[in-house]
Design an enzyme around this catalytic site. Structure first.
Site, PDB file in Angstrom:
ATOM      1  CB  CYS A   1     -16.591   1.726 -56.134  1.00 31.69           C
ATOM      2  SG  CYS A   1     -15.389   0.897 -57.202  1.00 31.69           S
TER       3      CYS A   1
ATOM      4  CB  CYS B   1     -14.474  -6.040 -57.630  1.00 35.38           C
ATOM      5  SG  CYS B   1     -13.525  -5.085 -56.440  1.00 35.38           S
TER       6      CYS B   1
ATOM      7  CB  CYS C   1     -12.516  -2.750 -50.497  1.00 31.55           C
ATOM      8  SG  CYS C   1     -12.368  -1.286 -51.508  1.00 31.55           S
TER       9      CYS C   1
ATOM     10  CB  CYS D   1      -8.338  -0.685 -56.185  1.00 30.73           C
ATOM     11  SG  CYS D   1      -9.682   0.330 -55.565  1.00 30.73           S
TER      12      CYS D   1
ATOM     13  CG  HIS E   1      10.814  -1.045 -61.002  1.00 29.11           C
ATOM     14  ND1 HIS E   1      10.879   0.115 -61.741  1.00 29.11           N
ATOM     15  CD2 HIS E   1      12.097  -1.336 -60.616  1.00 29.11           C
ATOM     16  CE1 HIS E   1      12.153   0.514 -61.805  1.00 29.11           C
ATOM     17  NE2 HIS E   1      12.890  -0.350 -61.131  1.00 29.11           N
TER      18      HIS E   1
ATOM     19  CB  CYS F   1       8.077  -1.789 -65.985  1.00 26.60           C
ATOM     20  SG  CYS F   1       7.473  -0.332 -66.847  1.00 26.60           S
TER      21      CYS F   1
ATOM     22  CB  CYS G   1      10.789   5.325 -66.816  1.00 22.39           C
ATOM     23  SG  CYS G   1      10.788   5.173 -65.024  1.00 22.39           S
TER      24      CYS G   1
ATOM     25  CB  CYS H   1       5.637   5.056 -61.488  1.00 19.52           C
ATOM     26  SG  CYS H   1       5.226   3.350 -61.875  1.00 19.52           S
TER      27      CYS H   1
ATOM     28  CB  CYS I   1      -0.270  -4.841 -64.319  1.00 21.26           C
ATOM     29  SG  CYS I   1      -1.264  -5.042 -62.848  1.00 21.26           S
TER      30      CYS I   1
ATOM     31  CB  CYS J   1      -1.763   1.677 -64.645  1.00 19.19           C
ATOM     32  SG  CYS J   1      -3.121   0.706 -63.992  1.00 19.19           S
TER      33      CYS J   1
ATOM     34  CB  CYS K   1       2.044   1.270 -61.120  1.00 16.78           C
ATOM     35  SG  CYS K   1       1.607   0.079 -59.833  1.00 16.78           S
TER      36      CYS K   1
ATOM     37  CB  CYS L   1      -4.574  -0.536 -57.156  1.00 11.90           C
ATOM     38  SG  CYS L   1      -4.652  -1.872 -58.369  1.00 11.90           S
TER      39      CYS L   1
HETATM   40 FE1  FSX Z   1     -12.907  -1.824 -53.659  1.00 15.30          FE
HETATM   41 FE2  FSX Z   1     -14.736  -3.347 -55.386  1.00 15.30          FE
HETATM   42 FE3  FSX Z   1     -11.654  -0.700 -55.467  1.00 15.30          FE
HETATM   43 FE4  FSX Z   1     -14.030  -0.634 -56.182  1.00 15.30          FE
HETATM   44  O1  FSX Z   1     -16.390  -2.867 -54.960  1.00 15.30           O
HETATM   45  S1  FSX Z   1     -11.276  -2.740 -54.691  1.00 15.30           S
HETATM   46  S2  FSX Z   1     -13.266   0.369 -54.277  1.00 15.30           S
HETATM   47  S3  FSX Z   1     -12.333  -0.768 -57.587  1.00 15.30           S
HETATM   48  O2  FSX Z   1     -14.762  -2.216 -56.783  1.00 15.30           O
HETATM   49  O3  FSX Z   1     -14.150  -3.233 -53.621  1.00 15.30           O
HETATM   50 FE1  SF4 Z   2       9.368   1.187 -62.853  1.00 12.14          FE
HETATM   51 FE2  SF4 Z   2       7.144   2.681 -63.096  1.00 12.14          FE
HETATM   52 FE3  SF4 Z   2       9.376   3.314 -64.449  1.00 12.14          FE
HETATM   53 FE4  SF4 Z   2       7.965   1.158 -65.127  1.00 12.14          FE
HETATM   54  S1  SF4 Z   2       7.284   3.262 -65.256  1.00 12.14           S
HETATM   55  S2  SF4 Z   2      10.203   1.288 -64.922  1.00 12.14           S
HETATM   56  S3  SF4 Z   2       7.251   0.474 -63.120  1.00 12.14           S
HETATM   57  S4  SF4 Z   2       9.115   3.309 -62.181  1.00 12.14           S
HETATM   58 FE1  SF4 Z   3      -1.505  -3.045 -61.806  1.00 15.97          FE
HETATM   59 FE2  SF4 Z   3      -0.378  -0.953 -60.554  1.00 15.97          FE
HETATM   60 FE3  SF4 Z   3      -2.386  -0.568 -62.254  1.00 15.97          FE
HETATM   61 FE4  SF4 Z   3      -2.863  -1.727 -59.890  1.00 15.97          FE
HETATM   62  S1  SF4 Z   3      -2.163   0.391 -60.233  1.00 15.97           S
HETATM   63  S2  SF4 Z   3      -3.657  -2.394 -61.899  1.00 15.97           S
HETATM   64  S3  SF4 Z   3      -0.972  -2.916 -59.615  1.00 15.97           S
HETATM   65  S4  SF4 Z   3      -0.344  -1.371 -62.752  1.00 15.97           S
END
Ligand code: FSX
Ligand code: SF4
Ligand code: SF4
EC number: 1.12.99.6
Length: 315
Positions: free
Chosen positions: A50, A53, A158, A196, A240, A243, A263, A269, A278, A290, A296, A299
């Site tokens: 998309c 990245c 991806c 992602c 986790h 966190c 939480c 999550c 992160c 996130c 979370c 991703c």
């Molecule tokens: Fe994939 Fe890149 Fe997700 Fe997007 O193109 S990792 S769909 S955020 O941006 O490849």
């Molecule tokens: Fe774990 Fe998500 Fe709760 Fe953070 S918010 S303590 S990562 S379950």
């Molecule tokens: Fe990080 Fe989880 Fe958000 Fe992905 S979804 S950027 S692993 S916190």
């Protein structure tokens, strides 16, 4: 100036080292890299993705994208940001791949569709001496370029693991780089920077670590990779376990809505099954991440998105 691996890891572990949240670069690293004006040649190609990245990379803060482009890498091809286009751009890319054979990084964003001989993703056209056009598929591009690269880097989930294009259904036969390499018997160092999208620090930091190794292998050993090809430097932490809401989790104090601090376990999550830094690094120049306003969704993991679905749990 040179840095030991220990110093490098410390500098890269933003938050831990007490640096600015995403301030992963000591000016010395950039200086060391630009000594002799030797920049890493980079070819960035895009398949099924998309462009998130690329957008994430443009949001790099320490260093900013301008410094990355002027001082760190020599970006020879990038479908979204390059000024050139069409056959001329593709011809330049092939020239660079020959000129720097075995010495350039191939960065791949997006997965590779393999159904219908790759025709779901045509990335350009070439023109032969007789003026005949040839459509180049993503499959063909990776087949051509990856063996010539110094290393290939899967940018985003991806390309690293298939991600969203390879989710259930997958009519295009979308594949990750590692599966494509296995099918095509391409024997080349493959490093994955999933997400992602991936955090800009993960992308730039991985390139810096790899290029520092090329310039000075004794001083800079390659960072350790986990079983899924991810640098432990950035993907060694469990979300986790790191966190800030872990205490609430342990005390069974759960937020009831996304916007309430606390939480988010009961909202779906996926932090417990996700490995990335992160929580410590945070996003958007450290403003948030996130879990502050959502959950979370895992991703960066190879089983994203199917294995992480449903992303949210509603009442
Ligand atoms: Fe994939 Fe890149 Fe997700 Fe997007 O193109 S990792 S769909 S955020 O941006 O490849
Ligand atoms: Fe774990 Fe998500 Fe709760 Fe953070 S918010 S303590 S990562 S379950
Ligand atoms: Fe990080 Fe989880 Fe958000 Fe992905 S979804 S950027 S692993 S916190």
């Amino acid at each position: 100036m040179s840095l030991s691996r220990r110093e490098f890891v410390k500098l890269c572990s933003a938050g831990v080292a007490g640096l600015g949240i995403s301030q992963i670069y000591h000016p010395g690293i950039l200086h060391a890299m630009t000594e002799g004006a030797k920049k890493a040649p980079v070819i960035w190609v895009q398949g099924q993705g998309c462009t998130g990245c690329s957008v994430s990379l443009l949001n790099a803060v320490h260093p900013r994208i301008k410094e990355i482009l002027l001082d760190v890498i020599s970006l020879e091809y990038h479908p979204t940001v390059m000024a050139s286009e069409g056959e001329m751009a593709l011809a330049h890319m092939y020239e660079i791949a020959e000129k720097f054979k075995g010495n350039f990084f191939l960065l791949v964003e997006g997965s590779i569709p393999t159904a219908k001989e790759g025709r779901y993703c045509i990335v350009g056209e070439t023109l032969d001496a007789k003026g005949h056009h040839h459509e180049v598929s993503m499959m063909e591009l990776i087949r051509d370029l990856a063996p010539k690269s110094l290393a290939t880097v899967g940018i985003g989930t991806c390309s690293a693991y298939g991600g969203i294009p390879a989710a259930a259904g997958n009519v295009t036969g979308a594949k990750s780089l590692r599966d494509f390499f296995a099918d095509e018997k391409i024997d080349k160092l493959l490093v994955n920077v999933p997400g992602c999208p991936p955090h800009p620090d993960w992308m730039v930091g991985t390139l810096v670590a790899a290029w520092s190794h090329v310039l000075n292998p004794k001083e800079h050993p390659l960072p350790d990779l986990d079983d899924d090809g991810r640098p432990m430097l950035f993907f060694g932490d469990n979300v986790h376990e790191t966190c800030p809401y872990l205490d609430q989790y342990d005390n069974s104090e759960f937020a009831e809505t996304f916007t309430k601090p606390g939480c988010k376990a009961e909202l779906g999550c996926k932090g417990p099954s996700t490995y990335a830094d992160c929580a410590k690094r945070r996003w958007n120049n450290g403003i948030n991440w996130c879990v502050e306003n959502a959950v979370c969704i895992g991703c960066v993991e190879p089983d994203f998105p199917d294995g992480k679905s449903p992303f949210y749990v509603a009442e």
